[in-house]
Design a protein around this motif. Sequence first.
Motif, PDB file in Angstrom:
ATOM      1  N   LYS A 183    -100.573 -68.001  -9.826  1.00 33.99           N
ATOM      2  CA  LYS A 183    -100.947 -68.159  -8.425  1.00 33.99           C
ATOM      3  C   LYS A 183    -101.922 -69.330  -8.259  1.00 33.99           C
ATOM      4  O   LYS A 183    -101.774 -70.155  -7.355  1.00 33.99           O
ATOM      5  CB  LYS A 183    -101.583 -66.861  -7.923  1.00 33.99           C
ATOM      6  N   ARG A 184    -102.910 -69.435  -9.156  1.00 35.04           N
ATOM      7  CA  ARG A 184    -103.880 -70.518  -9.105  1.00 35.04           C
ATOM      8  C   ARG A 184    -103.190 -71.871  -9.324  1.00 35.04           C
ATOM      9  O   ARG A 184    -103.448 -72.842  -8.606  1.00 35.04           O
ATOM     10  CB  ARG A 184    -104.967 -70.315 -10.163  1.00 35.04           C
ATOM     11  N   LEU A 185    -102.274 -71.915 -10.293  1.00 32.81           N
ATOM     12  CA  LEU A 185    -101.574 -73.160 -10.588  1.00 32.81           C
ATOM     13  C   LEU A 185    -100.662 -73.589  -9.434  1.00 32.81           C
ATOM     14  O   LEU A 185    -100.547 -74.780  -9.136  1.00 32.81           O
ATOM     15  CB  LEU A 185    -100.777 -73.031 -11.880  1.00 32.81           C
ATOM     16  N   LYS A 186    -100.024 -72.634  -8.777  1.00 31.92           N
ATOM     17  CA  LYS A 186     -99.177 -72.965  -7.626  1.00 31.92           C
ATOM     18  C   LYS A 186    -100.011 -73.537  -6.492  1.00 31.92           C
ATOM     19  O   LYS A 186     -99.598 -74.496  -5.827  1.00 31.92           O
ATOM     20  CB  LYS A 186     -98.410 -71.733  -7.151  1.00 31.92           C
ATOM     21  N   THR A 187    -101.180 -72.957  -6.264  1.00 28.68           N
ATOM     22  CA  THR A 187    -102.073 -73.462  -5.224  1.00 28.68           C
ATOM     23  C   THR A 187    -102.527 -74.876  -5.549  1.00 28.68           C
ATOM     24  O   THR A 187    -102.524 -75.770  -4.686  1.00 28.68           O
ATOM     25  CB  THR A 187    -103.294 -72.535  -5.076  1.00 28.68           C
ATOM     26  N   GLU A 188    -102.906 -75.095  -6.803  1.00 26.04           N
ATOM     27  CA  GLU A 188    -103.340 -76.424  -7.231  1.00 26.04           C
ATOM     28  C   GLU A 188    -102.194 -77.428  -7.114  1.00 26.04           C
ATOM     29  O   GLU A 188    -102.396 -78.558  -6.656  1.00 26.04           O
ATOM     30  CB  GLU A 188    -103.839 -76.369  -8.675  1.00 26.04           C
ATOM     31  N   ASN A 189    -100.986 -77.012  -7.502  1.00 24.14           N
ATOM     32  CA  ASN A 189     -99.807 -77.874  -7.412  1.00 24.14           C
ATOM     33  C   ASN A 189     -99.538 -78.276  -5.966  1.00 24.14           C
ATOM     34  O   ASN A 189     -99.274 -79.443  -5.668  1.00 24.14           O
ATOM     35  CB  ASN A 189     -98.608 -77.146  -8.017  1.00 24.14           C
ATOM     36  N   ARG A 190     -99.625 -77.318  -5.039  1.00 24.59           N
ATOM     37  CA  ARG A 190     -99.393 -77.594  -3.626  1.00 24.59           C
ATOM     38  C   ARG A 190    -100.431 -78.598  -3.102  1.00 24.59           C
ATOM     39  O   ARG A 190    -100.104 -79.547  -2.398  1.00 24.59           O
ATOM     40  CB  ARG A 190     -99.449 -76.304  -2.813  1.00 24.59           C
ATOM     41  N   ARG A 191    -101.704 -78.397  -3.491  1.00 25.42           N
ATOM     42  CA  ARG A 191    -102.766 -79.304  -3.063  1.00 25.42           C
ATOM     43  C   ARG A 191    -102.532 -80.721  -3.605  1.00 25.42           C
ATOM     44  O   ARG A 191    -102.685 -81.710  -2.891  1.00 25.42           O
ATOM     45  CB  ARG A 191    -104.126 -78.798  -3.516  1.00 25.42           C
ATOM     46  N   LEU A 192    -102.133 -80.820  -4.863  1.00 28.34           N
ATOM     47  CA  LEU A 192    -101.868 -82.128  -5.459  1.00 28.34           C
ATOM     48  C   LEU A 192    -100.682 -82.819  -4.803  1.00 28.34           C
ATOM     49  O   LEU A 192    -100.706 -84.040  -4.597  1.00 28.34           O
ATOM     50  CB  LEU A 192    -101.651 -81.988  -6.968  1.00 28.34           C
ATOM     51  N   ARG A 193     -99.645 -82.061  -4.452  1.00 28.39           N
ATOM     52  CA  ARG A 193     -98.497 -82.652  -3.743  1.00 28.39           C
ATOM     53  C   ARG A 193     -98.927 -83.197  -2.379  1.00 28.39           C
ATOM     54  O   ARG A 193     -98.464 -84.261  -1.956  1.00 28.39           O
ATOM     55  CB  ARG A 193     -97.379 -81.632  -3.583  1.00 28.39           C
ATOM     56  N   GLU A 194     -99.801 -82.470  -1.694  1.00 24.39           N
ATOM     57  CA  GLU A 194    -100.307 -82.952  -0.411  1.00 24.39           C
ATOM     58  C   GLU A 194    -101.117 -84.232  -0.603  1.00 24.39           C
ATOM     59  O   GLU A 194    -100.995 -85.178   0.186  1.00 24.39           O
ATOM     60  CB  GLU A 194    -101.165 -81.879   0.260  1.00 24.39           C
ATOM     61  N   ASP A 195    -101.936 -84.269  -1.650  1.00 21.51           N
ATOM     62  CA  ASP A 195    -102.727 -85.473  -1.939  1.00 21.51           C
ATOM     63  C   ASP A 195    -101.816 -86.666  -2.215  1.00 21.51           C
ATOM     64  O   ASP A 195    -102.066 -87.782  -1.730  1.00 21.51           O
ATOM     65  CB  ASP A 195    -103.654 -85.252  -3.140  1.00 21.51           C
ATOM     66  N   VAL A 196    -100.762 -86.466  -2.968  1.00 22.31           N
ATOM     67  CA  VAL A 196     -99.822 -87.540  -3.280  1.00 22.31           C
ATOM     68  C   VAL A 196     -99.140 -88.030  -2.005  1.00 22.31           C
ATOM     69  O   VAL A 196     -98.973 -89.239  -1.801  1.00 22.31           O
ATOM     70  CB  VAL A 196     -98.791 -87.084  -4.339  1.00 22.31           C
ATOM     71  N   ALA A 197     -98.781 -87.110  -1.118  1.00 17.37           N
ATOM     72  CA  ALA A 197     -98.132 -87.504   0.138  1.00 17.37           C
ATOM     73  C   ALA A 197     -99.073 -88.364   0.979  1.00 17.37           C
ATOM     74  O   ALA A 197     -98.648 -89.375   1.573  1.00 17.37           O
ATOM     75  CB  ALA A 197     -97.694 -86.271   0.916  1.00 17.37           C
ATOM     76  N   VAL A 198    -100.362 -87.991   1.020  1.00 18.80           N
ATOM     77  CA  VAL A 198    -101.338 -88.781   1.776  1.00 18.80           C
ATOM     78  C   VAL A 198    -101.485 -90.156   1.144  1.00 18.80           C
ATOM     79  O   VAL A 198    -101.520 -91.176   1.846  1.00 18.80           O
ATOM     80  CB  VAL A 198    -102.702 -88.049   1.834  1.00 18.80           C
ATOM     81  N   LEU A 199    -101.558 -90.221  -0.169  1.00 16.98           N
ATOM     82  CA  LEU A 199    -101.704 -91.508  -0.853  1.00 16.98           C
ATOM     83  C   LEU A 199    -100.476 -92.397  -0.644  1.00 16.98           C
ATOM     84  O   LEU A 199    -100.608 -93.616  -0.460  1.00 16.98           O
ATOM     85  CB  LEU A 199    -101.975 -91.301  -2.338  1.00 16.98           C
TER      86      LEU A 199
END
Length: 103
Positions: free
Chosen positions: A71-87
């Motif tokens: 669950k923690r890793l999925k949350t972190e993965n989702r946050r990182l995907r959002e960061d990549v989209a912003v970048l």
Amino acid sequence: MPKKIDPELRARAVRLVLEHQQEYPSTTEAMIAVSKQLGVSRESVRRWVAQADIDAGRREGMSTQEHEEIKRLKTENRRLREDVAVLKAATTFFVGELDPRNR
């Protein structure tokens, strides 16, 4: 959305089932008696006891710690995907600003 059950109530239900299962013909009947006594559904008690057996290594399955790590890793993965989209969006914007054809 499921309601939150107090962890102490959950632990008490599991402990009662494990302590008193010898007094009943089956573990299922012990679970039913404990669920009536505590005022929770018997399916909840069944799932709690099953998860306690998994956590204790008496049964195959995903432990609570493994589930929380996923669950923690999925949350972190989702946050990182959002960061990549912003970048990516920022990169596209700045490349367009620097392009001499846009001046």
